[in-house]
Design a protein around this motif. Structure first.
Motif, PDB file in Angstrom:
ATOM      1  N   GLY A  14       0.781  -1.239   0.000  1.00 39.13           N
ATOM      2  CA  GLY A  14       0.000   0.000   0.000  1.00 39.13           C
ATOM      3  C   GLY A  14       0.806   1.277   0.000  1.00 39.13           C
ATOM      4  O   GLY A  14       0.400   2.263  -0.609  1.00 39.13           O
ATOM      5  N   ALA A  15       1.939   1.297   0.664  1.00 31.99           N
ATOM      6  CA  ALA A  15       2.752   2.513   0.733  1.00 31.99           C
ATOM      7  C   ALA A  15       3.706   2.578  -0.456  1.00 31.99           C
ATOM      8  O   ALA A  15       4.434   1.629  -0.714  1.00 31.99           O
ATOM      9  CB  ALA A  15       3.550   2.541   2.040  1.00 31.99           C
ATOM     10  N   MET A 207      -2.809   2.606   3.870  1.00 33.89           N
ATOM     11  CA  MET A 207      -3.743   3.369   3.045  1.00 33.89           C
ATOM     12  C   MET A 207      -4.723   4.133   3.936  1.00 33.89           C
ATOM     13  O   MET A 207      -4.806   3.907   5.141  1.00 33.89           O
ATOM     14  CB  MET A 207      -4.536   2.439   2.114  1.00 33.89           C
ATOM     15  N   GLU A 208      -5.480   4.999   3.317  1.00 34.08           N
ATOM     16  CA  GLU A 208      -6.541   5.690   4.039  1.00 34.08           C
ATOM     17  C   GLU A 208      -7.554   4.667   4.542  1.00 34.08           C
ATOM     18  O   GLU A 208      -7.950   3.757   3.821  1.00 34.08           O
ATOM     19  CB  GLU A 208      -7.234   6.699   3.128  1.00 34.08           C
ATOM     20  N   GLY A 209      -7.963   4.806   5.786  1.00 35.26           N
ATOM     21  CA  GLY A 209      -8.901   3.855   6.365  1.00 35.26           C
ATOM     22  C   GLY A 209      -8.235   2.635   6.961  1.00 35.26           C
ATOM     23  O   GLY A 209      -8.890   1.609   7.177  1.00 35.26           O
ATOM     24  N   PRO A 223     -15.371  -6.297   6.965  1.00 35.97           N
ATOM     25  CA  PRO A 223     -14.063  -5.734   6.627  1.00 35.97           C
ATOM     26  C   PRO A 223     -13.909  -5.456   5.138  1.00 35.97           C
ATOM     27  O   PRO A 223     -14.620  -6.004   4.289  1.00 35.97           O
ATOM     28  CB  PRO A 223     -13.079  -6.829   7.062  1.00 35.97           C
ATOM     29  N   HIS A 224     -12.944  -4.599   4.844  1.00 39.01           N
ATOM     30  CA  HIS A 224     -12.586  -4.285   3.468  1.00 39.01           C
ATOM     31  C   HIS A 224     -11.957  -5.507   2.797  1.00 39.01           C
ATOM     32  O   HIS A 224     -11.435  -6.417   3.472  1.00 39.01           O
ATOM     33  CB  HIS A 224     -11.602  -3.105   3.454  1.00 39.01           C
ATOM     34  N   TYR A 225     -11.984  -5.517   1.490  1.00 38.84           N
ATOM     35  CA  TYR A 225     -11.368  -6.588   0.697  1.00 38.84           C
ATOM     36  C   TYR A 225      -9.910  -6.807   1.085  1.00 38.84           C
ATOM     37  O   TYR A 225      -9.424  -7.942   1.138  1.00 38.84           O
ATOM     38  CB  TYR A 225     -11.474  -6.218  -0.788  1.00 38.84           C
ATOM     39  N   ALA A 249     -12.774   2.207   6.446  1.00 35.27           N
ATOM     40  CA  ALA A 249     -13.311   2.826   5.233  1.00 35.27           C
ATOM     41  C   ALA A 249     -13.701   1.736   4.260  1.00 35.27           C
ATOM     42  O   ALA A 249     -12.856   1.039   3.735  1.00 35.27           O
ATOM     43  CB  ALA A 249     -12.269   3.748   4.604  1.00 35.27           C
ATOM     44  N   GLU A 250     -14.975   1.544   4.067  1.00 36.01           N
ATOM     45  CA  GLU A 250     -15.438   0.534   3.123  1.00 36.01           C
ATOM     46  C   GLU A 250     -15.230   1.039   1.696  1.00 36.01           C
ATOM     47  O   GLU A 250     -15.390   2.213   1.401  1.00 36.01           O
ATOM     48  CB  GLU A 250     -16.920   0.235   3.356  1.00 36.01           C
TER      49      GLU A 250
END
Length: 256
Positions: A14-15, A207-209, A223-225, A249-250
């Motif tokens: 992610g970063a 990441m955001e969220g 939860p998010h994917y 954050a969905e």
């Protein structure tokens, strides 16, 4: 004409600063970047991560990977994507295929690689490994994944909880990726291991969220994917025992 080379590049979890030096230098040289995305969405998470390292004049082509279990639909999509990549390489241009984490672990690149190799075995392909989400999650939470003679089992959360439970009985430590789909039943199953296991939930790392929870009850219900679980033998202990989390954050699922 000498064909170009396809580079399967893992962009990490992610970063943007977790891309390897080799990945960054390769992205600075390629002529085309292929960004995988779910056919349900119009964006690519892997592309967003890699964007700071792309040339301003690079050509970006989207490849759709349908989120389905219909084998005929999947096979047709893999063939179409392989044809698109081959068409670019035959012009002599070098191309990169971006994927989250590592290109050879639960990645859409594996399907492309297998199909392209069958269709055009003469085309050169190089794989550039990436930092995996569970490596980054372990670093973030200072979780020891394995040591001495221990094993580490990599599991897909899309399996049913009973099958995961059976697999855990044979593992010293485990990582459950794609933990979003059956999370409620997985959480219930893991509760039965609380006496001997420590579990850390991590979602959208870097990441955001972003969410990090050492108490599964503090994890979001849906939860998010991009969510995973680190399940380790209790003897390791955790350096921190207080739950920590940020807002959940969905977002729509992505095929990266």
């Amino acid at each position: 004409m000498q064909p170009g080379t396809l580079y399967g590049i893992g962009v990490g979890p992610g970063a943007p600063d977790l891309l390897t030096l080799r990945a960054v230098s390769t992205l600075a040289r390629v002529d085309v970047v292929f960004a995988a995305a779910s056919s349900r969405n119009d964006y690519s998470v892997a592309l967003d991560i890699a964007r700071p390292h792309l040339r301003h004049d690079v050509t970006i082509e989207r490849l759709d990977f349908p989120m389905t279990r219909d084998q005929s639909v999947l096979t047709a999509a893999w063939k179409a994507n392989a044809d698109a990549v081959e068409a670019v390489l035959r012009t002599g241009r070098n191309a990169a295929f971006l994927t989250l984490g590592d290109p050879l672990i639960y990645s859409t690149f594996g399907y492309l690689l297998r199909t392209l190799t069958a269709l055009a075995p003469d085309l050169p392909v190089e794989v550039i490994p990436g930092v995996t989400s569970y490596q980054a999650a372990a670093a973030k939470t200072r979780t020891i994944l394995c040591e001495s003679g221990e094993n580490l089992l990599l599991l897909a959360g899309i399996q049913d909880a009973a099958r995961l439970d059976t697999a855990l009985t044979r593992a010293d430590n485990a990582v459950i990726l794609k933990a979003y789909r059956n999370f409620s039943s997985i959480r219930t199953m893991l509760a039965s291991h609380e006496a001997t296991r420590d579990t850390v939930f991590v979602s959208r790392l870097g990441m955001e969220g972003e969410v990090v929870a050492r108490d599964l009850h503090a994890a979001p219900e849906h939860p998010h994917y991009l969510s995973l679980l680190l399940v380790t033998d209790r003897k390791h202990g955790n350096p921190e025992h207080t739950a920590e989390s940020t807002s959940d954050a969905e977002a729509d699922e992505t095929a990266d």
